[in-house]
Motif scaffolding. Sequence first.
Motif, mmCIF file in Angstrom:
data_model
loop_
_atom_site.group_PDB
_atom_site.id
_atom_site.type_symbol
_atom_site.label_atom_id
_atom_site.label_comp_id
_atom_site.label_asym_id
_atom_site.label_seq_id
_atom_site.Cartn_x
_atom_site.Cartn_y
_atom_site.Cartn_z
ATOM 1 N N SER A 191 -27.283 -33.579 -33.672
ATOM 2 C CA SER A 191 -28.497 -34.341 -33.938
ATOM 3 C C SER A 191 -28.208 -35.468 -34.918
ATOM 4 O O SER A 191 -27.248 -35.417 -35.695
ATOM 5 N N LYS A 192 -29.039 -36.470 -34.906
ATOM 6 C CA LYS A 192 -28.903 -37.607 -35.809
ATOM 7 C C LYS A 192 -28.974 -37.143 -37.259
ATOM 8 O O LYS A 192 -29.713 -36.220 -37.594
ATOM 9 N N GLN A 193 -28.206 -37.773 -38.123
ATOM 10 C CA GLN A 193 -28.202 -37.411 -39.533
ATOM 11 C C GLN A 193 -29.605 -37.567 -40.116
ATOM 12 O O GLN A 193 -30.224 -38.621 -40.012
ATOM 13 N N SER A 194 -30.099 -36.503 -40.722
ATOM 14 C CA SER A 194 -31.464 -36.516 -41.245
ATOM 15 C C SER A 194 -31.519 -36.486 -42.770
ATOM 16 O O SER A 194 -32.564 -36.746 -43.363
ATOM 17 N N LYS A 195 -30.392 -36.136 -43.420
ATOM 18 C CA LYS A 195 -30.356 -36.029 -44.875
ATOM 19 C C LYS A 195 -29.052 -36.621 -45.395
ATOM 20 O O LYS A 195 -28.011 -36.509 -44.754
#
Length: 432
Positions: free
Chosen positions: A26-30
């Motif tokens: 998943s796309k980097q969220s943090k």
Amino acid sequence: MKKFKYIYALLMLCCTVVVAQQTPASKQSKDIAIVGATAHIGNGQVIENSIITFSNGKITNVADAASISVNSNTMDIIDATGKHVYPGFITSNSSLGLVEVNAVRASNDQRETGNIKPHIRSLIAYNAESKVVESMRPNGVLVAQISPKGGRISGTSSIVQFDAWNWEDAAIKVDDGIHLTWPNPYTFGRWWLGEDPGVKLSTNYTNQVEELNTLIKDSKAYLKGSKTTKNLPFEAMKGLYDGSQQLYIHVEDERGITDAIAYTKAHNIKNMVIIGGYEAHKVTDLLKANNIGVLIGHTHSLPNSSDDDYDLPYKMPKLLIDAGITVGMHTGNVSNFQTRNLPFYIGTAAREGIDKEEALKIITSNTAKLLGIDDRLGTLEVGKDATLFISEGDALDMRTNQLTHAFIGGRLISLETHQTELWKRYSNKYKN
């Protein structure tokens, strides 16, 4: 019979699920911070106790860990003390994702019929869910140039990253260059006809080079004129003349390299890279004068000639680097699975007297520069893609290159593959 067909289809589906690629991350969220590792920047620089932070897939900080503090409440912190962090390794002129099983024709998409086909695009045949592609990641090979094969002009390559659902998601640079295989100036005498079996100048060489000259002239004339009928090969060559594409010339011998350089200069082709260049060490002055880099073949090979030094392939990178040539490495001359040994080919080159950080540049910043992606990849620098990995030890040593984490565009990717699954399955077989 109908029941049997349903059972067979179910079994095939199960097999497909078992061997399918890991789901793309998943796309980097943090925000993420890697702290305490020895950072090998990829440009020759090393930071012993480093901190590397990245946000939204881009590197935001690279510094000595003693100079910066991080807030664990706002970012994920990876303690990498005693470990090493590297930019993702890049291979070029690869067939990864184009060939799954060499012996199965239906899984081999690396070449099309024909001789002059610059309009053939390798990218649309790229299989992002290839088991072979997946097996590159545990060794730190995260990016590749996917190039077509066959014919005088084999087609157009593109550059991809190794964690994607499909070729559209995988693409980093689309149609980066056209691949031309330079004619061989030499041939062997036909002993069965009473000729001297030694090497001699090919009688077809001049005609083959002239055909290439005619191709350039005709394509330029077409692009300048009114186009009543669309010519796809000529349309595809436009990027060579406006500088938006590279011309990758596959050539090994001294005369071929010399003539290929003269060819590009005569036709004002702006960007050229040599692929192969086995005898490039004989024309280093010419290469340097024209600012031409070389993507050499892998080092784990035998000399091409009995007159060559036995260790010439091992020391080739040093010979070119010492002469001031920008050197990268391609893996088009090895089987797809062996591409994962890319860092160990460079480790061998380092044993020949190259500084290890200089050797590392061959598969990081140098290759990125020659492929035209050094604005995004190849080094651990602020603003570039967070495509990197953490290893337990020296990534150029097969004994110690054990990855704990790998990121592509800031996304934490899986290091599981079909092969690691089999290893885990059978590693305990004889312990009971």
